[in-house]
Design an enzyme around this catalytic site. Structure first.
Site, mmCIF file in Angstrom:
data_model
loop_
_atom_site.group_PDB
_atom_site.id
_atom_site.type_symbol
_atom_site.label_atom_id
_atom_site.label_comp_id
_atom_site.label_asym_id
_atom_site.label_seq_id
_atom_site.Cartn_x
_atom_site.Cartn_y
_atom_site.Cartn_z
ATOM 1 N N LYS A 52 1.106 -1.200 0.156
ATOM 2 C CA LYS A 52 -0.111 -0.408 0.019
ATOM 3 C C LYS A 52 0.500 1.492 -0.227
ATOM 4 O O LYS A 52 0.649 2.139 -0.430
ATOM 5 C CB LYS A 52 -0.890 0.226 1.255
ATOM 6 C CG LYS A 52 -2.482 -0.841 0.938
ATOM 7 C CD LYS A 52 -2.739 -1.466 2.355
ATOM 8 C CE LYS A 52 -3.637 -2.666 2.249
ATOM 9 N NZ LYS A 52 -4.228 -2.974 3.381
ATOM 10 N N GLN A 96 -5.337 -1.458 9.775
ATOM 11 C CA GLN A 96 -4.080 -2.731 9.116
ATOM 12 C C GLN A 96 -4.873 -4.095 10.366
ATOM 13 O O GLN A 96 -4.148 -4.399 11.239
ATOM 14 C CB GLN A 96 -2.531 -2.996 8.916
ATOM 15 C CG GLN A 96 -2.383 -4.225 8.280
ATOM 16 C CD GLN A 96 -3.155 -4.358 6.873
ATOM 17 O OE1 GLN A 96 -2.438 -3.558 6.147
ATOM 18 N NE2 GLN A 96 -3.552 -5.807 6.518
ATOM 19 N N ASP A 119 -12.007 2.273 4.586
ATOM 20 C CA ASP A 119 -12.056 1.185 4.464
ATOM 21 C C ASP A 119 -13.229 0.806 4.238
ATOM 22 O O ASP A 119 -13.884 -0.348 3.958
ATOM 23 C CB ASP A 119 -11.303 0.186 5.295
ATOM 24 C CG ASP A 119 -9.455 -0.529 4.748
ATOM 25 O OD1 ASP A 119 -9.696 -0.288 3.824
ATOM 26 O OD2 ASP A 119 -8.794 -0.122 5.805
#
Length: 296
Positions: A52, A96, A119
């Site tokens: 990422k 994460q 997200d």
């Protein structure tokens, strides 16, 4: 049989985003920024975050990485999230997963500012998605939808069967595919570990999305001839090789189109994260413009 190449498609989408980032920076003077929080020593998480970070640099998005030890507490993470929530230079926040066992995962995800929740895990964003007016589309389901759309696979009126009911893939995938919009308008069934006679339902699917987290779970006898099969699973075998939730070699001759692992849905997840970060920065710019206009 068509291979649904997510790697090639993600490169195309990232090029489109990079061009948009250039225009946005020139117009606004704002550099879109994604802050990633990595707590603990999960090897897979380290790889995901590195990918990422690399992608951010490639397309002109600023990346900030916050590495925390496995001993990090919930309160320590909440303090960091609060700092990032109040930092106007940060437009997207990525926590994460999985977090260390010592951390209250739900509490931390709920603490992320919904306007920076790229997200789309925050309950406010999940609610907006369920009503068909999403602020952000969840990255992996969004990637799957793009894989179908951009390969010319019709979804309207089709029977989509989603194997798995996770908050990250299964549930949002089902919500997205039933909406009244392009790339959706499908009849959706969700099956999972407690579903009775699961194969009899997967065999009804025109489009089968596998996201159950079990290596090579979907076999040819579970797939209707001519069905489109999208594999969202990522599993590491004992020999170290990566495979999906679909037994690719067994299923490929039954399906009309199939996504591989690796190289299918995975790269598109990162591309959609970048798109959500850019859109978050655009929303921030709009809020500044509206604030200035109201002062005048």
């Amino acid at each position: 049989m068509t291979i649904l190449d997510g790697k090639a498609l993600s490169e195309k989408i990232l090029n489109e985003i990079a061009a948009e980032v250039v225009l946005f920076k020139e117009k606004s003077g704002i550099v879109p920024c994604l802050a990633a929080v990595l707590a603990g020593d999960n090897p897979a998480s380290k790889i995901y975050v590195a990918n990422k970070e690399k992608t951010c640099g490639k397309i002109g998005i600023a990346g900030k990485l916050f590495r925390l030890p496995a001993s990090t507490t919930t309160d320590e993470l909440l303090q960091l999230v609060n700092t990032l929530n109040n930092d106007d230079s940060v437009h997207g926040i990525l926590i994460q997963l999985p977090l260390p066992e010592s951390c209250d995962e739900q509490k931390i995800l709920d603490a992320v500012n919904p306007l920076k929740d790229v997200d789309a895990f925050h309950p406010e964003n999940v609610g907006l998605l369920s009503q068909g007016r999403p602020r952000f589309q969840p990255c992996t389901p969004y990637g799957v939808q793009q894989l179908l759309l951009r390969n010319g696979i019709e979804t309207a009126g089709k029977h989509v069967v989603v194997v798995g009911r996770s908050d990250i893939v299964g549930k949002p995938m089902a919500l997205m595919m039933m909406q009244k919009q392009k790339g959706a308008d499908a009849t959706v069934t969700v099956v999972h570990s407690r579903t009775k006679d699961l194969p009899s339902i997967t065999r009804q699917a025109d489009i089968l999305v596998a996201a159950i987290g079990k290596a090579k779970f979907i076999t040819a006898d579970m797939v209707k001839p001519g069905a489109v099969v999208v594999d969202v699973g990522i599993n590491r075998l004992k020999d170290g090789k990566i495979c999906g939730d679909v037994d690719f070699d067994d299923v490929k001759d039954t399906a009309s189109a199939i996504s591989p692992v690796p190289g299918g849905a995975g790269p598109l997840t990162i591309a959609m994260l970048m798109l959500n970060t850019l859109n978050a920065a655009k929303r921030f710019e709009n809020s500044l413009t509206n604030k200035n206009e109201s002062l005048e």
